[in-house]
Structures are given as structure tokens and as C-alpha cells.
Design a protein around this motif. Structure first.
Motif, mmCIF file in Angstrom:
data_model
loop_
_atom_site.group_PDB
_atom_site.id
_atom_site.type_symbol
_atom_site.label_atom_id
_atom_site.label_comp_id
_atom_site.label_asym_id
_atom_site.label_seq_id
_atom_site.Cartn_x
_atom_site.Cartn_y
_atom_site.Cartn_z
ATOM 1 N N LYS A 77 12.290 3.411 -2.463
ATOM 2 C CA LYS A 77 12.578 3.091 -2.685
ATOM 3 C C LYS A 77 12.573 1.881 -3.870
ATOM 4 O O LYS A 77 12.330 1.814 -4.964
ATOM 5 N N LYS A 78 12.896 0.545 -2.736
ATOM 6 C CA LYS A 78 13.066 -0.441 -3.173
ATOM 7 C C LYS A 78 11.534 -0.475 -4.336
ATOM 8 O O LYS A 78 11.293 -1.207 -4.774
ATOM 9 N N GLY A 79 10.492 -0.593 -3.463
ATOM 10 C CA GLY A 79 8.651 -0.963 -3.755
ATOM 11 C C GLY A 79 8.510 0.413 -4.859
ATOM 12 O O GLY A 79 7.184 -0.010 -4.834
ATOM 13 N N LYS A 80 8.855 1.207 -5.061
ATOM 14 C CA LYS A 80 8.456 2.564 -5.825
ATOM 15 C C LYS A 80 7.384 2.830 -5.675
ATOM 16 O O LYS A 80 6.573 3.095 -5.892
ATOM 17 N N THR A 81 6.959 3.087 -4.435
ATOM 18 C CA THR A 81 6.216 3.552 -3.430
ATOM 19 C C THR A 81 6.175 5.240 -3.411
ATOM 20 O O THR A 81 7.256 5.440 -3.471
ATOM 21 N N SER A 82 4.407 5.393 -4.201
ATOM 22 C CA SER A 82 4.603 6.483 -3.986
ATOM 23 C C SER A 82 4.812 7.806 -2.513
ATOM 24 O O SER A 82 4.920 7.244 -1.429
ATOM 25 N N ASN A 83 4.514 8.983 -2.645
ATOM 26 C CA ASN A 83 4.771 9.839 -1.291
ATOM 27 C C ASN A 83 3.427 9.783 -0.925
ATOM 28 O O ASN A 83 3.816 9.590 0.268
ATOM 29 N N GLU A 84 2.862 9.703 -1.513
ATOM 30 C CA GLU A 84 1.136 9.863 -0.725
ATOM 31 C C GLU A 84 1.495 8.421 0.058
ATOM 32 O O GLU A 84 0.696 8.600 1.788
ATOM 33 N N THR A 85 1.386 7.597 -1.079
ATOM 34 C CA THR A 85 1.046 5.496 0.167
ATOM 35 C C THR A 85 1.921 5.439 1.147
ATOM 36 O O THR A 85 1.421 5.248 2.321
ATOM 37 N N MET A 86 3.236 6.444 1.198
ATOM 38 C CA MET A 86 4.111 6.289 2.153
ATOM 39 C C MET A 86 4.285 7.300 3.144
ATOM 40 O O MET A 86 3.790 6.597 4.443
ATOM 41 N N GLN A 87 3.153 8.534 2.811
ATOM 42 C CA GLN A 87 3.160 8.742 4.013
ATOM 43 C C GLN A 87 1.520 8.464 5.153
ATOM 44 O O GLN A 87 1.452 8.436 6.213
ATOM 45 N N LEU A 88 1.069 7.531 4.034
ATOM 46 C CA LEU A 88 -0.183 6.935 4.836
ATOM 47 C C LEU A 88 0.469 5.890 6.067
ATOM 48 O O LEU A 88 0.172 5.297 6.968
ATOM 49 N N ILE A 89 1.734 4.873 5.269
ATOM 50 C CA ILE A 89 1.876 4.110 6.012
ATOM 51 C C ILE A 89 2.731 4.365 6.747
ATOM 52 O O ILE A 89 3.343 4.150 7.504
ATOM 53 N N GLU A 90 3.545 5.251 6.773
ATOM 54 C CA GLU A 90 4.587 5.892 7.858
ATOM 55 C C GLU A 90 3.611 6.562 9.310
ATOM 56 O O GLU A 90 3.622 5.418 10.336
ATOM 57 N N ALA A 91 2.111 7.270 9.190
ATOM 58 C CA ALA A 91 1.921 7.969 10.364
ATOM 59 C C ALA A 91 1.031 6.490 10.528
ATOM 60 O O ALA A 91 0.694 6.223 11.537
ATOM 61 N N TYR A 92 1.050 4.871 10.300
ATOM 62 C CA TYR A 92 0.155 4.467 10.465
ATOM 63 C C TYR A 92 1.335 3.184 11.612
ATOM 64 O O TYR A 92 0.540 3.187 12.420
ATOM 65 N N ILE A 93 2.031 3.388 10.824
ATOM 66 C CA ILE A 93 2.955 2.786 11.680
ATOM 67 C C ILE A 93 3.508 3.593 12.611
ATOM 68 O O ILE A 93 3.183 2.793 14.020
ATOM 69 N N TYR A 94 3.857 4.464 13.254
ATOM 70 C CA TYR A 94 3.650 5.627 14.594
ATOM 71 C C TYR A 94 2.502 5.283 14.914
ATOM 72 O O TYR A 94 2.630 5.429 16.096
ATOM 73 N N ALA A 95 1.067 5.493 14.258
ATOM 74 C CA ALA A 95 0.261 6.107 15.355
ATOM 75 C C ALA A 95 0.038 4.311 15.983
ATOM 76 O O ALA A 95 -0.637 4.505 16.939
ATOM 77 N N ASN A 96 0.187 3.901 15.611
ATOM 78 C CA ASN A 96 0.272 2.330 15.717
ATOM 79 C C ASN A 96 1.881 1.863 16.558
ATOM 80 O O ASN A 96 1.846 -0.256 17.271
ATOM 81 N N TYR A 97 2.603 2.009 17.120
ATOM 82 C CA TYR A 97 3.778 1.243 17.339
ATOM 83 C C TYR A 97 3.705 0.791 18.597
ATOM 84 O O TYR A 97 3.947 0.330 18.965
ATOM 85 N N GLU A 98 3.235 1.836 19.317
ATOM 86 C CA GLU A 98 2.962 1.437 21.059
ATOM 87 C C GLU A 98 1.582 0.487 21.334
ATOM 88 O O GLU A 98 1.501 0.120 22.799
ATOM 89 N N LYS A 99 1.190 0.604 20.544
ATOM 90 C CA LYS A 99 -0.140 -0.604 20.312
ATOM 91 C C LYS A 99 -0.032 -2.088 19.952
ATOM 92 O O LYS A 99 -1.026 -2.702 21.047
ATOM 93 N N GLU A 100 1.102 -2.587 19.880
ATOM 94 C CA GLU A 100 1.581 -4.090 19.658
ATOM 95 C C GLU A 100 2.048 -4.761 20.715
ATOM 96 O O GLU A 100 2.660 -4.249 21.170
#
Length: 100
Positions: A77-100
Motif C-alpha cells: 500500500k505504501k509503495g503503491k506496488t502492483s499485485n503482480e509485482t507483490m506476488q513475485l516479492i512474496e514468493a521470493y521471500i517465502y522461498a528464500n526464508y530458510e536459506k538465509e
């Protein structure tokens, strides 16, 4: 020839300054990874470019997964990020959560 998954393999010579179609803002920090799928690459690029527009990039594991569930909609909401872009970000974060 064996079937191979659709992967993009990066070498050091291909990192941001040498990759012809990747242009990151000076504030973005490219998170190097030896092998990324196309979706993971797009998510990483979205994470680094979108999130760094307003603040330094957090380490994905810094926040609990339950915190990300609340943080991501607020940032969208703050960044006015599109739903499509946000889905990519979410997928990236959740896929890499355990890798850090």
C-alpha cells in the motif's frame, strides 16, 4: 540430452553491471545466488528494486514468517506496488526464508 528445469545460471561476469537487461538503481543491493529459476529471479529483482525505493533491504529471516504476512500488505500500500509485482516479492521471500 536429459530434460533440464528452466533455470537461469549466473556467473560473476553476468552480475548487474554485465547483464544487458538488468538495471538496478544505485540503492538496490543485488543478492547473488548461483542458480535461480526465472520466477525466483523476477522475485529477487522486484524485491531489490521495489523495497529499496523507500528503505534498506531487510534480511528475509530478520522477521518471522507471521510478521511478513502483516508487513507485505502494508508495504504494498505504501509503495503503491502492483499485485503482480507483490506476488513475485512474496514468493521470493517465502522461498528464500530458510536459506538465509
Amino acid at each position: 540430452m536429459a530434460d533440464r528445469p528452466n533455470k537461469i545460471v549466473f556467473s560473476e561476469s553476468m552480475m548487474p553491471n554485465h547483464s544487458p537487461q538488468v538495471e538496478l538503481p544505485n540503492t538496490a543491493k543485488f543478492i547473488a545466488s548461483p542458480v535461480l529459476t526465472e520466477t525466483e529471479y523476477k522475485g529477487q529483482l522486484a524485491f531489490t528494486t521495489e523495497c529499496s525505493r523507500c528503505h534498506d533491504l531487510p534480511k528475509i529471516g530478520f522477521y518471522a514468517k507471521t510478521a511478513w504476512v502483516k508487513i507485505l500488505p502494508e508495504m504494498q500500500k505504501k509503495g503503491k506496488t502492483s499485485n503482480e509485482t507483490m506476488q513475485l516479492i512474496e514468493a521470493y521471500i517465502y522461498a528464500n526464508y530458510e536459506k538465509e
